[in-house]
Design a protein around this motif. Sequence first.
Motif, PDB file in Angstrom:
ATOM      1  N   LEU A 141      -4.307  14.222 -14.714  1.00  0.00           N
ATOM      2  CA  LEU A 141      -4.404  13.827 -13.315  1.00  0.00           C
ATOM      3  C   LEU A 141      -3.849  14.927 -12.395  1.00  0.00           C
ATOM      4  O   LEU A 141      -4.498  15.268 -11.385  1.00  0.00           O
ATOM      5  N   PRO A 142      -2.705  15.527 -12.695  1.00  0.00           N
ATOM      6  CA  PRO A 142      -2.247  16.649 -11.845  1.00  0.00           C
ATOM      7  C   PRO A 142      -3.216  17.829 -11.837  1.00  0.00           C
ATOM      8  O   PRO A 142      -3.341  18.512 -10.815  1.00  0.00           O
ATOM      9  N   ASP A 143      -3.926  18.065 -12.936  1.00  0.00           N
ATOM     10  CA  ASP A 143      -4.956  19.117 -12.918  1.00  0.00           C
ATOM     11  C   ASP A 143      -6.013  18.800 -11.866  1.00  0.00           C
ATOM     12  O   ASP A 143      -6.431  19.673 -11.092  1.00  0.00           O
ATOM     13  N   ILE A 144      -6.455  17.574 -11.876  1.00  0.00           N
ATOM     14  CA  ILE A 144      -7.503  17.170 -10.924  1.00  0.00           C
ATOM     15  C   ILE A 144      -6.996  17.300  -9.494  1.00  0.00           C
ATOM     16  O   ILE A 144      -7.695  17.804  -8.614  1.00  0.00           O
ATOM     17  N   ALA A 145      -5.779  16.855  -9.271  1.00  0.00           N
ATOM     18  CA  ALA A 145      -5.206  16.945  -7.918  1.00  0.00           C
ATOM     19  C   ALA A 145      -5.053  18.398  -7.481  1.00  0.00           C
ATOM     20  O   ALA A 145      -5.182  18.735  -6.305  1.00  0.00           O
ATOM     21  N   ARG A 146      -4.796  19.260  -8.431  1.00  0.00           N
ATOM     22  CA  ARG A 146      -4.632  20.677  -8.141  1.00  0.00           C
ATOM     23  C   ARG A 146      -5.972  21.344  -7.843  1.00  0.00           C
ATOM     24  O   ARG A 146      -6.062  22.245  -7.015  1.00  0.00           O
ATOM     25  N   PHE A 171      -0.272   1.321 -11.393  1.00  0.00           N
ATOM     26  CA  PHE A 171       0.543   2.530 -11.517  1.00  0.00           C
ATOM     27  C   PHE A 171       2.030   2.229 -11.695  1.00  0.00           C
ATOM     28  O   PHE A 171       2.880   3.086 -11.478  1.00  0.00           O
ATOM     29  N   THR A 172       2.315   1.009 -12.138  1.00  0.00           N
ATOM     30  CA  THR A 172       3.686   0.675 -12.514  1.00  0.00           C
ATOM     31  C   THR A 172       3.762   0.714 -14.039  1.00  0.00           C
ATOM     32  O   THR A 172       2.919   0.110 -14.718  1.00  0.00           O
ATOM     33  N   ASP A 173       4.736   1.451 -14.553  1.00  0.00           N
ATOM     34  CA  ASP A 173       4.925   1.550 -16.005  1.00  0.00           C
ATOM     35  C   ASP A 173       3.663   1.994 -16.737  1.00  0.00           C
ATOM     36  O   ASP A 173       3.389   1.550 -17.864  1.00  0.00           O
ATOM     37  N   GLY A 174       2.847   2.794 -16.062  1.00  0.00           N
ATOM     38  CA  GLY A 174       1.694   3.376 -16.745  1.00  0.00           C
ATOM     39  C   GLY A 174       0.624   2.399 -17.183  1.00  0.00           C
ATOM     40  O   GLY A 174      -0.148   2.685 -18.108  1.00  0.00           O
ATOM     41  N   LEU A 175       0.555   1.229 -16.527  1.00  0.00           N
ATOM     42  CA  LEU A 175      -0.431   0.222 -16.949  1.00  0.00           C
ATOM     43  C   LEU A 175      -1.854   0.792 -16.957  1.00  0.00           C
ATOM     44  O   LEU A 175      -2.637   0.562 -17.889  1.00  0.00           O
ATOM     45  N   TYR A 176      -2.183   1.543 -15.904  1.00  0.00           N
ATOM     46  CA  TYR A 176      -3.533   2.113 -15.789  1.00  0.00           C
ATOM     47  C   TYR A 176      -3.887   2.923 -17.036  1.00  0.00           C
ATOM     48  O   TYR A 176      -4.983   2.807 -17.591  1.00  0.00           O
ATOM     49  N   CYS A 179       0.840  -1.204   0.000  1.00  0.00           N
ATOM     50  CA  CYS A 179       0.000   0.000   0.000  1.00  0.00           C
ATOM     51  C   CYS A 179       0.876   1.257   0.000  1.00  0.00           C
ATOM     52  O   CYS A 179       0.571   2.229  -0.698  1.00  0.00           O
ATOM     53  N   ALA A 180       1.919   1.219   0.809  1.00  0.00           N
ATOM     54  CA  ALA A 180       2.811   2.383   0.867  1.00  0.00           C
ATOM     55  C   ALA A 180       3.415   2.662  -0.508  1.00  0.00           C
ATOM     56  O   ALA A 180       3.495   3.821  -0.952  1.00  0.00           O
ATOM     57  N   SER A 181       3.798   1.610  -1.185  1.00  0.00           N
ATOM     58  CA  SER A 181       4.376   1.771  -2.516  1.00  0.00           C
ATOM     59  C   SER A 181       3.338   2.318  -3.506  1.00  0.00           C
ATOM     60  O   SER A 181       3.623   3.220  -4.296  1.00  0.00           O
ATOM     61  N   ALA A 182       2.139   1.776  -3.429  1.00  0.00           N
ATOM     62  CA  ALA A 182       1.078   2.248  -4.330  1.00  0.00           C
ATOM     63  C   ALA A 182       0.767   3.715  -4.074  1.00  0.00           C
ATOM     64  O   ALA A 182       0.574   4.505  -5.001  1.00  0.00           O
ATOM     65  N   ARG A 183       0.735   4.070  -2.800  1.00  0.00           N
ATOM     66  CA  ARG A 183       0.461   5.478  -2.464  1.00  0.00           C
ATOM     67  C   ARG A 183       1.521   6.394  -3.083  1.00  0.00           C
ATOM     68  O   ARG A 183       1.207   7.451  -3.614  1.00  0.00           O
ATOM     69  N   LYS A 184       2.765   5.952  -2.980  1.00  0.00           N
ATOM     70  CA  LYS A 184       3.863   6.751  -3.514  1.00  0.00           C
ATOM     71  C   LYS A 184       3.698   6.951  -5.026  1.00  0.00           C
ATOM     72  O   LYS A 184       3.830   8.066  -5.543  1.00  0.00           O
ATOM     73  N   LYS A 185       3.381   5.879  -5.718  1.00  0.00           N
ATOM     74  CA  LYS A 185       3.224   5.973  -7.174  1.00  0.00           C
ATOM     75  C   LYS A 185       2.041   6.862  -7.568  1.00  0.00           C
ATOM     76  O   LYS A 185       2.096   7.597  -8.557  1.00  0.00           O
ATOM     77  N   ILE A 186       0.995   6.764  -6.804  1.00  0.00           N
ATOM     78  CA  ILE A 186      -0.174   7.600  -7.108  1.00  0.00           C
ATOM     79  C   ILE A 186       0.146   9.070  -6.844  1.00  0.00           C
ATOM     80  O   ILE A 186      -0.215   9.949  -7.636  1.00  0.00           O
ATOM     81  N   ARG A 187       0.831   9.337  -5.744  1.00  0.00           N
ATOM     82  CA  ARG A 187       1.233  10.728  -5.478  1.00  0.00           C
ATOM     83  C   ARG A 187       2.068  11.280  -6.630  1.00  0.00           C
ATOM     84  O   ARG A 187       1.900  12.417  -7.053  1.00  0.00           O
ATOM     85  N   GLU A 188       2.956  10.453  -7.120  1.00  0.00           N
ATOM     86  CA  GLU A 188       3.796  10.887  -8.240  1.00  0.00           C
ATOM     87  C   GLU A 188       2.966  11.139  -9.492  1.00  0.00           C
ATOM     88  O   GLU A 188       3.132  12.157 -10.167  1.00  0.00           O
ATOM     89  N   ALA A 189       2.073  10.229  -9.778  1.00  0.00           N
ATOM     90  CA  ALA A 189       1.223  10.392 -10.968  1.00  0.00           C
ATOM     91  C   ALA A 189       0.364  11.645 -10.861  1.00  0.00           C
ATOM     92  O   ALA A 189      -0.008  12.249 -11.865  1.00  0.00           O
ATOM     93  N   CYS A 190       0.041  12.017  -9.625  1.00  0.00           N
ATOM     94  CA  CYS A 190      -0.791  13.206  -9.403  1.00  0.00           C
ATOM     95  C   CYS A 190       0.054  14.469  -9.294  1.00  0.00           C
ATOM     96  O   CYS A 190      -0.498  15.570  -9.222  1.00  0.00           O
ATOM     97  N   GLY A 191       1.355  14.304  -9.257  1.00  0.00           N
ATOM     98  CA  GLY A 191       2.215  15.471  -9.076  1.00  0.00           C
ATOM     99  C   GLY A 191       1.931  16.154  -7.756  1.00  0.00           C
ATOM    100  O   GLY A 191       1.946  17.381  -7.652  1.00  0.00           O
TER     101      GLY A 191
END
Lengths: 342, 342, 342, 342
Positions: free
Chosen positions: B190-195, B250-255, B37-49
């Motif tokens: 995705l960063p727009d939405i997070a913003r 969220f690994t290698d942009g699979l989503y 979960c911690a790893s997934a959270r990190k990747k999502i934060r990154e994807a969201c900028g």
Amino acid sequence: MLSFESDYIQGAHPEILKRMTETNLDPHPGYGTDDICASARKKIREACGCPEADVSFLVGGTQANSTVISALLAGYEGVISAETGHIGTHEAGAVEATGHKVLCLPEHDGKISADELAAYLDGFYADGTHEHMVIPGMVYVSHPTEYGSLYSLAELEAVASVCRARGLSLFLDGARLGYGLMSRETDVTLPDIARLCDAFYIGGTKVGALFGEAVVFPKGQPKHFMTTTKQHGALLAKGWLLGLQFDTLFTDGLYFRIAAHAIDMAEKMKKIFSDCGIPFYRHSPTNQQFVVLSTETARKLAASVAFTPWGPHGSDAVIARFVTSWATTDEDLDRLSELLSW
Amino acid sequence: MLSFESDYIQGAHPEILKRMTETNLDPHPGYGTDDICASARKKIREACGCPEADVSFLVGGTQANSTVISALLAGYEGVISAETGHIGTHEAGAVEATGHKVLCLPEHDGKISADELAAYLDGFYADGTHEHMVIPGMVYVSHPTEYGSLYSLAELEAVASVCRARGLSLFLDGARLGYGLMSRETDVTLPDIARLCDAFYIGGTKVGALFGEAVVFPKGQPKHFMTTTKQHGALLAKGWLLGLQFDTLFTDGLYFRIAAHAIDMAEKMKKIFSDCGIPFYRHSPTNQQFVVLSTETARKLAASVAFTPWGPHGSDAVIARFVTSWATTDEDLDRLSELLSW
Amino acid sequence: MLSFESDYIQGAHPEILKRMTETNLDPHPGYGTDDICASARKKIREACGCPEADVSFLVGGTQANSTVISALLAGYEGVISAETGHIGTHEAGAVEATGHKVLCLPEHDGKISADELAAYLDGFYADGTHEHMVIPGMVYVSHPTEYGSLYSLAELEAVASVCRARGLSLFLDGARLGYGLMSRETDVTLPDIARLCDAFYIGGTKVGALFGEAVVFPKGQPKHFMTTTKQHGALLAKGWLLGLQFDTLFTDGLYFRIAAHAIDMAEKMKKIFSDCGIPFYRHSPTNQQFVVLSTETARKLAASVAFTPWGPHGSDAVIARFVTSWATTDEDLDRLSELLSW
Amino acid sequence: MLSFESDYIQGAHPEILKRMTETNLDPHPGYGTDDICASARKKIREACGCPEADVSFLVGGTQANSTVISALLAGYEGVISAETGHIGTHEAGAVEATGHKVLCLPEHDGKISADELAAYLDGFYADGTHEHMVIPGMVYVSHPTEYGSLYSLAELEAVASVCRARGLSLFLDGARLGYGLMSRETDVTLPDIARLCDAFYIGGTKVGALFGEAVVFPKGQPKHFMTTTKQHGALLAKGWLLGLQFDTLFTDGLYFRIAAHAIDMAEKMKKIFSDCGIPFYRHSPTNQQFVVLSTETARKLAASVAFTPWGPHGSDAVIARFVTSWATTDEDLDRLSELLSW
């Protein structure tokens, strides 16, 4: 790391993942309206000896508890539970969030007593002010309890009999039901439970499923229970995933076999603790074992094995919970034995 | 049978099941406190900028909506939604069950207009009796909407700007977010939405996961959100199952890749309908397509392909929804094309 | 018939009805926005020594309790109360109906102990699973308690100090506050209460008003409290009727004078019981007296005087509550004395 | 100042205050269990032609609405109302706070149409996804409506007939019922309402009482309704105060006589407006009148007479509500006439 922390630390019985993988791309209608759910319902009805039962599949225990309890209670009613009952302690007020009070009775080894229940109800209705109080509408029991203990058939029949006589419904939280049914010290069967309860659930999350609880209403489910489930955020879109798991668990007795294995592992674990002179905090005939460890032992052990601290015991000892499951191996216990021989 | 009934008719992207199987017997701590979960959270934060975002994993959409909405609203507040919003129509009153009113604005292609939102709020506070009314506390938007449509960046910024100016929070239901982000007609990232949002979720159930929604609070989550989640029956015991799915997606942009595939399939499907002269009920740039079928065509088609009836259209036609997903194949569409050529 | 059944068996202090009659046809704006309410608020603020307090007028105690408690708690929080607290026993689950759990501490003469409160909070946060439990957000005390007892200033300060240190709010149910303030054994003043509590109410229904409770927020009321009040069905249309009553009660100390009279009557009553050799069940320095009557005496007495049965006491006696009020007369007590001399 | 702001700007009919004063010091048992309430219930049953009705006395309208609605609905059900219904607009979400959605139908002069109701229900059950939606469980009508309009007997029978055929209960909000029953344009009687509705209330607050609404369940009240009332904070401790008011109002037809007076005053007021050439916004046969005033007139008038602004009307006019009541005098209207002649 070796872990006896709980019975939900691992995934699912391999049969389940295998079947999930094999059928992964088959399309299914949603929300439990598919054929696999229908098949699982049929097998559960048979295992319960209860052909007219309604069976719904929910994802988790707190969700099942609050959905079923609020579906069965009138607005002015509360639910009676042992003071140690999961709904009153570790569900973050989920029952109260639906507007209902949890009414506590004293616990005896995690259980309520039928006599104390009857006395409580007598006292309640004898009190001239009872219309100003929450009306008791249901009894909640967990079986096994939060302490791993079990109602005997006579105890469960006595509770059910009080409920029936006073018009309360009886709901059994079977999050660990498999381990209770396969205990070497029980005389309660699944058909007994179906005969005595108005609602209960067969726990999957802790007994071999990835996740899922099969909620059974032996006499038929409350009107629009699907809508109630949706309203509680408890209706899984891909409902067949739940059906598939229970269909697998109730094929060729898998549910019972893997639960029996966990009991074997628990008995072996009990012997290990006994042999090491580690005292039990409470007697448990199921897969949760509670022992008393000196603070020193607990500290040393925690470096190599995960268990659950269950509070202090006197000034220099702690209560510790060790749990086996369908996935516990002889090797796990051998390592525990070695660690304790230090 | 061929099915375009929805984007939740099949299991998960094979990578997910593979990883679930490989790690099946590894022990994990519960409730999302594990490393995956911690790893997934990190990747999502990154994807969201959005490095300071809090990310929680819930099982389903209705659950995510009612948990987040009630966590963000004060008791006297309601949530504004387009009249077609999922929370106001197809969630069985889950928001009201937590005590909050859904306040409806007119829909325009499934969306609310920032101007109408501002006018509503102006009118509300100009009304001398507004203290007797539900105070608007939040705006809910779905993106893509229930009609497959998308907010443009300008539209979303306008809505967010009204919210910010009036002290309302903005919550985006992204049950199908991947398909929105990969639409050929969107300028929203995705960063727009997070913003722009105070909370949103990245839908997994409909975009390649077995189940699961990643709830993101870009500016930090409400106090004790884990307890709130538990109270709503929305805290999965084996939380790492959710983390594992999002970590994989969220690994290698699979989503994004699988969502883009669904969009390709949708564009191909649109061409098939166009080529057959079947009119669209609404224009949709995402994976849900709404067409008008004569009653006769609908009846014939239904024998060989599953789709969702969306209500009558005049006296001799119906609206039908056809949905592609990460799992739709060229072969599926070829068969659809054949069927429509009859 | 002679009645000591409660302190809400009669109407209002005659001054109140007189003023109500005199102003009966004067038009007023509704919902507490009138000048009389403003005047009453001013007088209450002065009596509390608290110029920045917000004061709202509600109709009854259960209503005031559930409205204030739900206004001050977050969704995940519960309210701590003595196990004998009115909110947990005789309000039909009104607090739970707003979604919040009542968390019980042991009662000592109807009161909670600051030490036990602190120990409970320490234990709660030391428990690794506390995020799965209802978060304690507020302490509720009744003063006088349901047994007529009173917190000493030191006790109340100790409770307030624990609350402040842990971030809990403190709410005091003053349904019988006047009788507490005028007790011969108290060192707690109204300004003390305003200084120590986040919210409390000054009971009118039981202390000379027809009906009404003045809810005081010494540090300012929660946002949109009027809307919250309306939502709870607790906003009286003709709000000036409440203002008029409290304005009258807080003019020239009427509230305190009539409460002092009730205390005089209670002391006289205590002497009558003592002189007749009737034992007290608990010591009470306020207007509620609890005595132990033989079943025979209780039966005989009940023919001529109304009192409240408070449950059995051993096998051949009962606990009986006798209550004085602003309206009790010397003649009433003389008659009681005669009846007991039989 | 002259005020036509509402029908709850003054106290009570003098008979009520007189009787309250005369009986002020008589002791009564609490919570509506007294003889005066019994007498009032008997008179109301007679006036309704409904000897088996249960009658409860609540304090106010919002309270009565949310208590009755939540008592009659199952958890998964919502209540249908005209979009202008009080429960959906000006009760701060009190119904939603009990967990139920208000389902809106279009308003026609403040009323719902039986045909549209039937069509809505047909459409609902024809929708394959209806189990995912709030189940309609009750119809709420206000009579008179928020616009002063009235259902004809035929209209009310048609609505009741749809309700009966589909198993929905029918609840009538009679906050201003007296003014409806005494309108010169109605053919609906109190026994008609008792025959057609499952629950309704006879408004006292706006029709001569200090406060109070008599909730009538013609076919018997829901189980434990007293407990439900307590739970909603709606059980007045000094219940006889409510009984006394309704007993007075239903002695010698006082309720009807004073309501008829208000209607006379309204008809006179209508003539005044007509004579001055002031147009009506809507036709109203009851005591609430809605007129269109130029901004200039409204501004001038507001200096000398209180009325309720009801929103803008075009760019240079406003809608204004003027209300008569049991307490309106010929002198009040003469002054209004003079003011308008300016």
